[in-house]
Design an enzyme around this catalytic site. Sequence first.
Site, PDB file in Angstrom:
ATOM      1  N   ARG A  33       0.820  -1.204   0.000  1.00 56.89           N
ATOM      2  CA  ARG A  33       0.000   0.000   0.000  1.00 56.89           C
ATOM      3  C   ARG A  33       0.861   1.264   0.000  1.00 56.89           C
ATOM      4  O   ARG A  33       0.405   2.313  -0.453  1.00 56.89           O
ATOM      5  CB  ARG A  33      -0.951  -0.015   1.197  1.00 56.89           C
ATOM      6  CG  ARG A  33      -2.097  -0.969   0.958  1.00 56.89           C
ATOM      7  CD  ARG A  33      -3.063  -0.983   2.096  1.00 56.89           C
ATOM      8  NE  ARG A  33      -4.357  -1.489   1.658  1.00 56.89           N
ATOM      9  CZ  ARG A  33      -5.342  -1.846   2.459  1.00 56.89           C
ATOM     10  NH1 ARG A  33      -5.193  -1.751   3.761  1.00 56.89           N
ATOM     11  NH2 ARG A  33      -6.475  -2.279   1.975  1.00 56.89           N
ATOM     12  N   LYS A  51     -19.615 -16.187   2.838  1.00 56.81           N
ATOM     13  CA  LYS A  51     -21.062 -16.015   2.898  1.00 56.81           C
ATOM     14  C   LYS A  51     -21.706 -15.450   1.648  1.00 56.81           C
ATOM     15  O   LYS A  51     -21.156 -14.575   0.997  1.00 56.81           O
ATOM     16  CB  LYS A  51     -21.385 -15.044   4.045  1.00 56.81           C
ATOM     17  CG  LYS A  51     -21.084 -15.608   5.410  1.00 56.81           C
ATOM     18  CD  LYS A  51     -21.431 -14.561   6.441  1.00 56.81           C
ATOM     19  CE  LYS A  51     -21.355 -15.121   7.843  1.00 56.81           C
ATOM     20  NZ  LYS A  51     -21.557 -14.056   8.820  1.00 56.81           N
ATOM     21  N   GLY A 105     -10.292  -8.535  -0.158  1.00 57.41           N
ATOM     22  CA  GLY A 105      -9.054  -8.585   0.623  1.00 57.41           C
ATOM     23  C   GLY A 105      -8.463  -9.975   0.721  1.00 57.41           C
ATOM     24  O   GLY A 105      -7.255 -10.162   0.525  1.00 57.41           O
ATOM     25  N   GLY A 108     -12.796  -3.910   0.846  1.00 54.65           N
ATOM     26  CA  GLY A 108     -14.165  -3.408   1.008  1.00 54.65           C
ATOM     27  C   GLY A 108     -14.546  -2.425  -0.080  1.00 54.65           C
ATOM     28  O   GLY A 108     -15.670  -2.452  -0.597  1.00 54.65           O
TER      29      GLY A 108
HETATM   30  P1  ADP Z   1     -12.745 -11.580   0.073  1.00 51.93           P
HETATM   31  O1  ADP Z   1     -12.072 -10.894   1.225  1.00 51.93           O
HETATM   32  O2  ADP Z   1     -11.771 -11.975  -1.000  1.00 51.93           O
HETATM   33  O3  ADP Z   1     -13.926 -10.821  -0.445  1.00 51.93           O
HETATM   34  P2  ADP Z   1     -14.350 -13.152   1.839  1.00 51.93           P
HETATM   35  O4  ADP Z   1     -13.966 -12.290   2.983  1.00 51.93           O
HETATM   36  O5  ADP Z   1     -15.733 -13.071   1.346  1.00 51.93           O
HETATM   37  O6  ADP Z   1     -13.331 -12.982   0.635  1.00 51.93           O
HETATM   38  O7  ADP Z   1     -14.149 -14.672   2.220  1.00 51.93           O
HETATM   39  C1  ADP Z   1     -12.918 -15.171   2.644  1.00 51.93           C
HETATM   40  C2  ADP Z   1     -13.093 -16.220   3.686  1.00 51.93           C
HETATM   41  O8  ADP Z   1     -13.971 -17.241   3.256  1.00 51.93           O
HETATM   42  C3  ADP Z   1     -11.781 -16.867   4.022  1.00 51.93           C
HETATM   43  O9  ADP Z   1     -11.512 -16.684   5.387  1.00 51.93           O
HETATM   44  C4  ADP Z   1     -12.035 -18.338   3.701  1.00 51.93           C
HETATM   45  O10 ADP Z   1     -11.422 -19.219   4.598  1.00 51.93           O
HETATM   46  C5  ADP Z   1     -13.536 -18.450   3.822  1.00 51.93           C
HETATM   47  N1  ADP Z   1     -14.038 -19.638   3.120  1.00 51.93           N
HETATM   48  C6  ADP Z   1     -13.934 -19.944   1.825  1.00 51.93           C
HETATM   49  N2  ADP Z   1     -14.485 -21.135   1.567  1.00 51.93           N
HETATM   50  C7  ADP Z   1     -14.944 -21.626   2.738  1.00 51.93           C
HETATM   51  C8  ADP Z   1     -15.623 -22.825   3.124  1.00 51.93           C
HETATM   52  N3  ADP Z   1     -15.922 -23.778   2.233  1.00 51.93           N
HETATM   53  N4  ADP Z   1     -15.954 -22.954   4.424  1.00 51.93           N
HETATM   54  C9  ADP Z   1     -15.650 -22.018   5.308  1.00 51.93           C
HETATM   55  N5  ADP Z   1     -15.010 -20.865   5.015  1.00 51.93           N
HETATM   56  C10 ADP Z   1     -14.671 -20.664   3.738  1.00 51.93           C
HETATM   57 MG    MG Z   2     -12.606 -10.735   3.325  1.00 56.16          MG
END
Ligand code: ADP
Ligand code: MG
Length: 394
Positions: free
Chosen positions: A40, A197, A351, A374
């Site tokens: 960053r 989620k 992230g 975010g």
């Molecule tokens: P990003 O930050 O890239 O937008 P998210 O914050 O939505 O991604 O999701 C990341 C999290 O989702 C990670 O901590 C990962 O471990 C979790 N994750 C991915 N697949 C699964 C799964 N099948 N069961 C539980 N957690 C999961």
């Molecule tokens: Mg995330």
Amino acid sequence: MLNKKTIEDIDVKGKKVLVRCDFNVPLDREDKSVITDDRRITEALPTIKYLMEHGGRVILCSHIGKTKDKQSLAPVAKRLSELLNREVPFASDVIGEDAKAKADSLNDGDVMLLENVRLHPEEEANDPAFAKELASLAEVYVNDAFGTAHRAHASTAGVADYLPAVCGYLIQKEIGVMGDALNNPQRPFLAILGGAKVSSKIGVIENLLDKVDGLMIGGGMAYTFAKAQGGRIGKSLCEEDKLDLALSILKKAEEKGVKVYFPVDTICAEEIKADAETCVCPTNDIPDNLEGLDIGPESVKAFVDAIKEYKTIIWNGPVGYSELDIFANGTISVAKALAENKDAITIIGGGDSAAAVEKFGLSKEMTHVSTGGGASLEFMEGKVLPGIACLLDK
Ligand code: ADP
Ligand code: MG
């Protein structure tokens, strides 16, 4: 693409320029003076150097950590001094005596850094008096903090009420690349959505469904989709109150002719631990004692093959619990497939996805890895980002 004024549209010579950067870098857990990833900071250098070379008197500011952490930006001042090859004076306050004295003693082409703006609770409250005081340090405001552009805080938006406001190169780049992909993509256009989620990705899914040709679903959210379609998902992540939504997303995709890629098989384990025993199950038939934690081998093959067909790919959310190596194969395979598709514009938002790609050493192989988790999510949702909306129009 971006219809906002940039640093190249204004004259900064001899002017005090307040620059909001995103220096919210990760610090070593044990030794808070050690920066573990300075991306960053390096990403902010083009803007800082441009302003210095054009005779601006550059006053940098940023937050680091949460307000309650009361973390100092001193480690960033030190790293900046190394990167710019010159001492960067560091004010011990934000709008106090030291900040004012150091700002007043700047010459053309000089640079300094203010202390963490979040030492003041007024920052996140976007308090007008605080914003005005901060603005009074300078004559021009530059926002280059993409990572906080989705927040209407005093230093990210409030100050623009008191100063002419433009964006820096990082914001210009982030909005340019992602905006082009969203509004004028090379087709076919694929979105890969994973993460924990469905609920955190609803906005993105809904906005992207109108734009993409393909939608790949992985990660924890896949099981809500599996259950909604009558599947048995064991202990896998599931949002019971999103089952109807999952079905309506699938229906909408079908109506719009969006091809949906769903993992047919899943790597399962009894619990999330580094040495867990794993097995492969159909995603719609997972035994009650098991949890789905990564896409399975057949899904990996199908996903990797499909990725080759696309010309624009946006990825948000790991397709498995990639923090643990035993559940990272799906995410690594997807990352490699993106890296190998040299005909495509590849964009990583989110992230955790960006961290995963960085960990696999593949960041440089992507067209763009967003610096704002975010913020990139909200941008992909089609939302207006306050830190950009507040800037002068071209
Ligand atoms: P990003 O930050 O890239 O937008 P998210 O914050 O939505 O991604 O999701 C990341 C999290 O989702 C990670 O901590 C990962 O471990 C979790 N994750 C991915 N697949 C699964 C799964 N099948 N069961 C539980 N957690 C999961
Ligand atoms: Mg995330």
